[in-house]
Design an enzyme around this catalytic site. Structure first.
Site, mmCIF file in Angstrom:
data_model
loop_
_atom_site.group_PDB
_atom_site.id
_atom_site.type_symbol
_atom_site.label_atom_id
_atom_site.label_comp_id
_atom_site.label_asym_id
_atom_site.label_seq_id
_atom_site.Cartn_x
_atom_site.Cartn_y
_atom_site.Cartn_z
ATOM 1 N N ASN A 86 44.913 100.370 75.319
ATOM 2 C CA ASN A 86 43.819 100.446 76.165
ATOM 3 C C ASN A 86 44.242 101.893 77.051
ATOM 4 O OD1 ASN A 86 42.824 97.792 75.851
ATOM 5 N ND2 ASN A 86 44.718 96.947 77.110
ATOM 6 N N THR A 94 46.687 98.690 82.627
ATOM 7 C CA THR A 94 47.259 98.673 83.848
ATOM 8 C C THR A 94 48.661 99.233 84.117
ATOM 9 O OG1 THR A 94 48.370 96.492 83.028
ATOM 10 C CG2 THR A 94 46.225 96.213 84.166
ATOM 11 N N HIS A 99 51.307 102.756 75.513
ATOM 12 C CA HIS A 99 51.935 101.707 74.636
ATOM 13 C C HIS A 99 50.714 101.145 73.893
ATOM 14 C CE1 HIS A 99 50.159 100.284 78.548
ATOM 15 N NE2 HIS A 99 50.023 99.210 77.738
ATOM 16 N N HIS A 101 49.824 97.529 71.860
ATOM 17 C CA HIS A 101 50.031 95.926 72.100
ATOM 18 C C HIS A 101 49.856 95.629 70.304
ATOM 19 C CE1 HIS A 101 48.825 95.097 76.247
ATOM 20 N NE2 HIS A 101 48.281 96.532 76.015
#
Ligand code: 5GP
Ligand code: ZN
Length: 113
Positions: A86, A94, A99, A101
Site C-alpha cells: 500500500n 497506515t 513494507h 504484505h
C-alpha cells in the site's frame, strides 16, 4: 531510524514481534491484525516512508526486497500467496515505513486487476 515509527521500533526490538525471517537488510513478522490465515509483513530495516519515496539509489534494496519475499515464503512453506504494497493513505497505508504484505492460507478471490 525514524522517531516514533512502529516498524523502526520493531526492527530495534523495542516493540516485540513474532519474527519469521531476518537478514542484514530485512525482517519479516506476523501482522498483528491478520487479514488471512497467513499474513506476514516484510520490512526493510532502513526507514523509507513509502514506495514512492524510493529513489534510483534504492534499486538494489527494492530488488532484494522481492528476493527476501521469496526466502520468506520458502522458509515458511507458503505456497500460493498475494503480495501487496500500500503506497499512501488513499491506498490504505497506515504505517509509513515501507513494507510488503504476504497473504495466504485462504482463497484470495477478490481480484482488483
Ligand atoms: P498498511 O496498512 O500500512 O499497509 O499495513 C500496516 C500493517 O501493520 C497493518 O496490517 C497492521 O495490522 C500492522 N501493524 C500495525 N502495527 C503493528 C504492530 O505493532 N505489530 C505488528 N506485528 N503489526 C502491526
Ligand atoms: Zn521506520
Amino acid at each position: 531510524m525514524a522517531e516514533n515509527c512502529i516498524f523502526c521500533r520493531i526492527v530495534k526490538e523495542e516493540i516485540p514481534s513474532t519474527k519469521v525471517y531476518e537478514s542484514d537488510e530485512f525482517i519479516a513478522f506476523t501482522d498483528i491484525n491478520p487479514a488471512a490465515p497467513v499474513h506476514l509483513l516484510v520490512v526493510p530495516k532502513r526507514h523509507i516512508p513509502r514506495l514512492s519515496d524510493a529513489t534510483p539509489d534504492d534499486e538494489g534494496l527494492l530488488g532484494r526486497l522481492l528476493l527476501a519475499v521469496g526466502e520468506v515464503v520458502r522458509k515458511n512453506n507458503i505456497d500460493d500467496y498475494r503480495l501487496i504494497i500500500n503506497d499512501g493513505p488513499g491506498a490504505g497505508q497506515t504505517v509509513f515505513h515501507l513494507h510488503a504484505h504476504i497473504l495466504s492460507g485462504r482463497q484470495l478471490g477478490e481480484k482488483l486487476l
